[in-house]
Write an enzyme that holds these catalytic residues in place. Structure first.
Site, PDB file in Angstrom:
ATOM      1  N   SER A 190      37.914 -43.920  64.347  1.00 21.06           N
ATOM      2  CA  SER A 190      38.492 -44.782  63.196  1.00 21.06           C
ATOM      3  C   SER A 190      37.380 -45.219  62.363  1.00 21.06           C
ATOM      4  O   SER A 190      36.578 -44.298  61.587  1.00 21.06           O
ATOM      5  CB  SER A 190      39.304 -45.736  63.703  1.00 21.06           C
ATOM      6  OG  SER A 190      39.831 -46.530  62.628  1.00 21.06           O
TER       7      SER A 190
ATOM      8  N   HIS B 268      42.053 -41.666  61.159  1.00 19.73           N
ATOM      9  CA  HIS B 268      43.491 -42.096  61.116  1.00 19.73           C
ATOM     10  C   HIS B 268      43.296 -43.147  60.060  1.00 19.73           C
ATOM     11  O   HIS B 268      42.314 -43.608  59.339  1.00 19.73           O
ATOM     12  CB  HIS B 268      44.134 -42.636  62.260  1.00 19.73           C
ATOM     13  CG  HIS B 268      43.599 -43.743  62.961  1.00 19.73           C
ATOM     14  ND1 HIS B 268      44.047 -44.438  63.901  1.00 19.73           N
ATOM     15  CD2 HIS B 268      42.626 -44.532  62.554  1.00 19.73           C
ATOM     16  CE1 HIS B 268      43.386 -45.491  64.610  1.00 19.73           C
ATOM     17  NE2 HIS B 268      42.447 -45.627  63.656  1.00 19.73           N
TER      18      HIS B 268
END
Length: 211
Positions: A114, A139
């Site tokens: 992330s 993501h």
């Protein structure tokens, strides 16, 4: 606060016993003890380890600015092992990396997920690396809010803005189109070190220091 979902499953990772090794240096002036991270800072090495949050981000920004003041022409090496975390904290690190004059070389050790993956990709071009068994995950940001319908609508617009901003910057650093990044970050997208290199998140996989 907008965070990533992966960190919620990995926030219990802590240094064993909370102990930090000490290094003793001897000189003509006598002995001086450093914790290992302070000693590595003298070599222009910074560690980004654990969840990305405000306190940690402030420390890293301060170290980046200090090393720029020490020598604005010498590279800084940022080692990343992080499940991700706060978007705003991560963006403060990102902006400081882009703001300072020295190139910031990034290296993933363990994982960069992330916001950790975003900062890994934000390193200087040609100087972004992974060790062979590292894992990288990209993501879209996760946000949650409770309140009146009008407030929820405001926060929904904000998280959509943040998602577009993150995707635009990742497209810039990876060489992909915005549409490709939007597609590939729609769900948790895990990559090996080699896959991250092929995707453009890093420049090389390294298993040994150059001779």
């Amino acid at each position: 606060m907008f965070r990533n979902s992966y960190i919620q499953q990995n926030s219990d990772i802590q240094a064993a016993g909370g102990l930090v090794p000490m290094v003793v240096e001897q000189s003509a002036r006598g002995e001086r003890a450093y914790d290992i991270y302070s000693r590595l800072l003298k070599e222009r090495v910074i560690f980004l380890v654990g969840p990305v949050e405000d306190y940690m981000a402030n420390l890293i920004c301060a170290q980046l600015l200090f090393l720029e003041a020490e020598n604005p022409d010498k590279d800084i090496h940022l080692y990343i092992n992080s499940p991700g975390g706060s978007v705003t904290a991560g963006m403060s690190i990102y902006d400081t990396m882009q703001f300072i004059k020295p190139n910031v070389s990034t290296t993933c050790i363990g994982q960069a997920c992330s916001m950790g993956a975003f900062l890994l990709t934000a390193g200087a071009e040609g100087k972004r690396f992974c060790l062979p068994n590292s894992r990288v995950m990209i993501h879209q940001p996760l946000g949650g809010f409770q309140g009146q319908a009008s407030d929820i609508e405001i926060h929904a617009k904000e998280i959509l803005f943040i998602r577009e901003r993150l995707n635009t910057l990742m497209a810039k650093h990876s060489g992909h189109t915005l549409e490709e990044i939007e597609r590939d970050t729609n769900r948790d997208n895990f990559m090996s070190a080699e896959a991250a290199r092929d995707y453009g998140l890093i420049d090389a996989v390294i298993d040994k220091r150059p001779a």
